[in-house]
Write a protein that holds these residues in place. Structure first.
Motif, PDB file in Angstrom:
ATOM      1  N   GLY A  32      35.953  40.368   2.708  1.00 33.60           N
ATOM      2  CA  GLY A  32      34.485  40.979   2.534  1.00 33.60           C
ATOM      3  C   GLY A  32      34.033  40.319   1.174  1.00 33.60           C
ATOM      4  O   GLY A  32      32.896  40.310   0.957  1.00 33.60           O
ATOM      5  N   PHE A  33      34.715  40.482   0.149  1.00 34.88           N
ATOM      6  CA  PHE A  33      34.158  40.039  -1.172  1.00 34.88           C
ATOM      7  C   PHE A  33      33.769  38.653  -1.342  1.00 34.88           C
ATOM      8  O   PHE A  33      32.572  38.328  -1.610  1.00 34.88           O
ATOM      9  N   VAL A  34      34.705  37.575  -0.853  1.00 35.48           N
ATOM     10  CA  VAL A  34      34.248  36.318  -0.780  1.00 35.48           C
ATOM     11  C   VAL A  34      32.981  36.181   0.240  1.00 35.48           C
ATOM     12  O   VAL A  34      32.010  35.242   0.063  1.00 35.48           O
ATOM     13  N   SER A  35      32.991  36.827   1.393  1.00 39.82           N
ATOM     14  CA  SER A  35      31.896  36.781   2.159  1.00 39.82           C
ATOM     15  C   SER A  35      30.613  37.237   1.665  1.00 39.82           C
ATOM     16  O   SER A  35      29.498  36.260   1.625  1.00 39.82           O
ATOM     17  N   GLY A  36      30.506  38.112   0.557  1.00 38.81           N
ATOM     18  CA  GLY A  36      29.660  38.548  -0.011  1.00 38.81           C
ATOM     19  C   GLY A  36      29.010  37.602  -1.059  1.00 38.81           C
ATOM     20  O   GLY A  36      27.975  37.098  -1.385  1.00 38.81           O
ATOM     21  N   LEU A  37      30.038  36.820  -1.603  1.00 35.82           N
ATOM     22  CA  LEU A  37      29.667  35.523  -2.676  1.00 35.82           C
ATOM     23  C   LEU A  37      29.069  34.508  -1.808  1.00 35.82           C
ATOM     24  O   LEU A  37      27.947  33.893  -2.116  1.00 35.82           O
ATOM     25  N   LEU A  38      29.486  34.093  -0.609  1.00 35.93           N
ATOM     26  CA  LEU A  38      28.822  33.061   0.142  1.00 35.93           C
ATOM     27  C   LEU A  38      27.480  33.422   0.535  1.00 35.93           C
ATOM     28  O   LEU A  38      26.600  32.660   0.800  1.00 35.93           O
ATOM     29  N   ASP A  39      27.237  34.824   0.882  1.00 35.55           N
ATOM     30  CA  ASP A  39      25.972  35.058   1.216  1.00 35.55           C
ATOM     31  C   ASP A  39      24.971  35.506   0.046  1.00 35.55           C
ATOM     32  O   ASP A  39      23.851  35.720   0.275  1.00 35.55           O
ATOM     33  N   GLY A  40      25.340  35.194  -0.924  1.00 33.82           N
ATOM     34  CA  GLY A  40      24.676  35.322  -2.142  1.00 33.82           C
ATOM     35  C   GLY A  40      24.418  36.682  -2.879  1.00 33.82           C
ATOM     36  O   GLY A  40      23.228  37.016  -3.350  1.00 33.82           O
ATOM     37  N   LEU A  41      24.997  37.679  -2.200  1.00 31.73           N
ATOM     38  CA  LEU A  41      25.012  38.966  -2.626  1.00 31.73           C
ATOM     39  C   LEU A  41      25.336  39.057  -4.241  1.00 31.73           C
ATOM     40  O   LEU A  41      25.995  38.425  -5.016  1.00 31.73           O
ATOM     41  N   SER A  42      24.901  40.153  -4.903  1.00 37.27           N
ATOM     42  CA  SER A  42      24.934  40.629  -6.211  1.00 37.27           C
ATOM     43  C   SER A  42      26.634  40.995  -6.382  1.00 37.27           C
ATOM     44  O   SER A  42      27.215  41.100  -5.243  1.00 37.27           O
ATOM     45  N   LEU A  43      27.209  40.950  -7.608  1.00 39.24           N
ATOM     46  CA  LEU A  43      28.827  41.219  -7.617  1.00 39.24           C
ATOM     47  C   LEU A  43      28.851  42.495  -7.167  1.00 39.24           C
ATOM     48  O   LEU A  43      30.035  42.964  -6.330  1.00 39.24           O
ATOM     49  N   TYR A  44      28.060  43.489  -7.552  1.00 32.94           N
ATOM     50  CA  TYR A  44      28.086  44.979  -7.171  1.00 32.94           C
ATOM     51  C   TYR A  44      28.213  45.094  -5.734  1.00 32.94           C
ATOM     52  O   TYR A  44      29.159  45.505  -4.959  1.00 32.94           O
ATOM     53  N   GLU A  45      27.365  44.225  -4.865  1.00 36.35           N
ATOM     54  CA  GLU A  45      27.303  44.173  -3.523  1.00 36.35           C
ATOM     55  C   GLU A  45      28.274  43.568  -2.754  1.00 36.35           C
ATOM     56  O   GLU A  45      28.979  43.869  -1.569  1.00 36.35           O
ATOM     57  N   ALA A  46      28.751  42.393  -3.364  1.00 40.67           N
ATOM     58  CA  ALA A  46      30.068  41.609  -2.918  1.00 40.67           C
ATOM     59  C   ALA A  46      31.315  42.636  -3.058  1.00 40.67           C
ATOM     60  O   ALA A  46      31.969  42.427  -1.877  1.00 40.67           O
ATOM     61  N   VAL A  47      31.404  43.228  -4.034  1.00 40.77           N
ATOM     62  CA  VAL A  47      32.624  44.117  -4.125  1.00 40.77           C
ATOM     63  C   VAL A  47      32.616  45.347  -3.280  1.00 40.77           C
ATOM     64  O   VAL A  47      33.636  45.887  -2.546  1.00 40.77           O
ATOM     65  N   GLN A  48      31.247  45.765  -2.956  1.00 37.83           N
ATOM     66  CA  GLN A  48      31.112  46.810  -1.985  1.00 37.83           C
ATOM     67  C   GLN A  48      31.451  46.266  -0.593  1.00 37.83           C
ATOM     68  O   GLN A  48      32.050  47.347   0.225  1.00 37.83           O
ATOM     69  N   ARG A  49      31.141  45.238  -0.141  1.00 41.78           N
ATOM     70  CA  ARG A  49      31.467  44.556   1.032  1.00 41.78           C
ATOM     71  C   ARG A  49      32.974  44.488   1.259  1.00 41.78           C
ATOM     72  O   ARG A  49      33.494  44.851   2.341  1.00 41.78           O
ATOM     73  N   GLY A  50      33.440  44.216   0.133  1.00 42.41           N
ATOM     74  CA  GLY A  50      35.175  44.030   0.099  1.00 42.41           C
ATOM     75  C   GLY A  50      35.652  45.404   0.537  1.00 42.41           C
ATOM     76  O   GLY A  50      36.537  45.330   1.227  1.00 42.41           O
ATOM     77  N   ASN A  51      35.165  46.720  -0.403  1.00 42.44           N
ATOM     78  CA  ASN A  51      35.650  47.658  -0.309  1.00 42.44           C
ATOM     79  C   ASN A  51      35.453  48.271   1.419  1.00 42.44           C
ATOM     80  O   ASN A  51      36.320  48.713   1.801  1.00 42.44           O
ATOM     81  N   ALA A  52      34.314  47.853   1.904  1.00 37.88           N
ATOM     82  CA  ALA A  52      34.149  48.314   3.172  1.00 37.88           C
ATOM     83  C   ALA A  52      35.121  47.729   4.445  1.00 37.88           C
ATOM     84  O   ALA A  52      35.556  48.332   5.246  1.00 37.88           O
ATOM     85  N   VAL A  53      35.102  46.409   4.259  1.00 36.48           N
ATOM     86  CA  VAL A  53      36.118  45.627   5.082  1.00 36.48           C
ATOM     87  C   VAL A  53      37.513  46.052   4.979  1.00 36.48           C
ATOM     88  O   VAL A  53      38.324  46.308   5.845  1.00 36.48           O
ATOM     89  N   GLY A  54      38.019  46.229   3.602  1.00 31.12           N
ATOM     90  CA  GLY A  54      39.361  46.758   3.450  1.00 31.12           C
ATOM     91  C   GLY A  54      39.656  48.297   4.106  1.00 31.12           C
ATOM     92  O   GLY A  54      40.601  48.418   4.512  1.00 31.12           O
ATOM     93  N   ALA A  55      38.371  48.965   4.102  1.00 30.92           N
ATOM     94  CA  ALA A  55      38.824  50.428   4.541  1.00 30.92           C
ATOM     95  C   ALA A  55      38.617  50.131   6.239  1.00 30.92           C
ATOM     96  O   ALA A  55      39.516  51.023   6.737  1.00 30.92           O
ATOM     97  N   PHE A  56      37.931  49.356   6.669  1.00 32.83           N
ATOM     98  CA  PHE A  56      37.989  49.254   8.166  1.00 32.83           C
ATOM     99  C   PHE A  56      39.554  48.763   8.484  1.00 32.83           C
ATOM    100  O   PHE A  56      40.087  49.226   9.467  1.00 32.83           O
ATOM    101  N   ALA A  57      40.006  47.797   7.575  1.00 29.71           N
ATOM    102  CA  ALA A  57      41.296  47.286   8.038  1.00 29.71           C
ATOM    103  C   ALA A  57      42.482  48.352   8.040  1.00 29.71           C
ATOM    104  O   ALA A  57      43.466  47.835   9.018  1.00 29.71           O
ATOM    105  N   THR A  58      42.284  49.422   7.468  1.00 29.20           N
ATOM    106  CA  THR A  58      43.375  50.532   7.494  1.00 29.20           C
ATOM    107  C   THR A  58      43.275  51.372   8.844  1.00 29.20           C
ATOM    108  O   THR A  58      44.496  52.046   8.828  1.00 29.20           O
ATOM    109  N   THR A  59      42.092  51.263   9.542  1.00 32.33           N
ATOM    110  CA  THR A  59      41.970  52.106  10.666  1.00 32.33           C
ATOM    111  C   THR A  59      42.745  52.119  11.878  1.00 32.33           C
ATOM    112  O   THR A  59      42.738  52.636  12.927  1.00 32.33           O
ATOM    113  N   VAL A  60      43.258  50.840  12.060  1.00 31.24           N
ATOM    114  CA  VAL A  60      43.913  50.174  13.118  1.00 31.24           C
ATOM    115  C   VAL A  60      45.161  49.733  13.070  1.00 31.24           C
ATOM    116  O   VAL A  60      45.395  48.910  11.909  1.00 31.24           O
TER     117      VAL A  60
END
Length: 316
Positions: A262-290
């Protein structure tokens, strides 16, 4: 190619009933490996990613390569080894929040990776090279492959992303510490968990840990602190990006790989560091649910819907 990664993926057998594995009569078969988990996470978010490895000339190896290719990851540089088997591991779900992993990977095909397995031109065309601390623990030739990969990336201006992904079962602690510190000093971006950073530097303060990584040469550090979220550190400052609450953690294995994707995806999409880390947090949270290493990773529509609901608007 947006990202290239390399490392071992194994056949994953998970007991279908909770409790001690000695009582399990039935297992589900899946696949798992930090680097391929990361690659699949990026592919689901629409990025072009390649995975390099070695697999055995066996049915498990064939099924694995087919599965990862089916997830949209380029596997054209994967080599088949007819002298060694594909690695296996077992996941024991003892009870809620108590998951144990047992490896059967010694002398596996992937442990025989060598520097010559890396295609210089393939890496040169990428924006990022992703590596983890698992690969150098597998064998001396794997360690040399990691170092060679970093050298190729540096030669061609490809940024190196390093996730320490500490596995104490694989090597002596002092060797692990020295190697992880060495590789982190060569990387552009380092993505440690708080426990890994404490292991590497022997201190607990997140701010000090971030500074230590920067002092050793990284230009960007993202320190994961569990449910609280993750800090990012640069020479211009640091900030904590809050995590997303998960009502019930089904399987925590693979959450860090999801975060990295999620974080590297954010960097590739040109997000701010805050938004890229936020995307990483979201994908990491998703991964724990299954249950499973990659089964919970979201595609872009799922991710945007989740961020929209959590934040009131889609993070861009």
């Amino acid at each position: 190619m947006d990202v290239v990664t390399f490392g071992e993926t194994m056949v994953l057998f998970t007991s279908e009933s909770p409790g001690l594995m000695r009582y399990a009569a039935h297992f589900s078969r899946k696949f798992g490996g930090a680097e391929s988990n990361f690659a699949i996470g990026l592919a689901r978010l629409g990025h072009k990613v390649g995975w390099i490895s070695r697999v055995g000339d066996d049915e498990f190896g064939k099924a694995m390569v087919s599965f990862i290719a089916g997830e949209g990851v380029d596997v054209s540089r994967v080599k088949v080894d007819d002298t060694a088997p594909t690695g296996i591991y077992f996941k024991e779900l003892r009870r809620a929040n108590d998951v144990r992993v047992y490896y059967y990977r010694k002398h596996s095909a992937a442990s025989k990776m060598k520097p010559e397995d890396l295609d210089e031109g393939y890496i040169a065309r990428a924006k990022y090279l992703h590596i983890t601390g698992i690969t150098p623990a597998l064998s001396e030739s794997c360690y040399r492959t990691v170092i060679h990969g970093i050298e190729l990336a540096k030669k061609h201006g490809v940024k190196v992303v390093f996730d320490p992904n500490l596995r104490k079962k694989l090597w002596a602690e002092e060797t692990a510490r020295e190697t992880l510190l060495e590789i982190s000093s060569r990387a552009d971006i380092v993505l440690p968990g708080i426990d890994e950073a404490q292991f590497m530097f022997g201190q607990a303060n997140p701010e000090l840990l971030g500074e230590r990584f920067l002092e050793r040469g990284a230009s960007l550090v993202v320190l994961k602190v569990g449910a609280k979220g993750a800090y990012y550190f640069t020479e211009n400052g640091s900030q904590l990006v809050p995590g997303f609450p998960v009502e019930q953690v089904v399987d925590p294995v693979g959450a860090g790989d999801g975060f990295a994707a999620g974080f590297v995806s954010g960097l590739l999409d040109g997000l701010s560091l805050y938004e890229a880390v936020q995307r990483g947090n979201a994908v990491g949270a998703f991964a724990t649910t299954v249950s499973g290493d990659v089964e919970g990773l979201p595609d872009r529509k799922e991710l945007e819907a989740f961020l929209c609901c959590e934040n009131g608007d889609v993070a861009r």
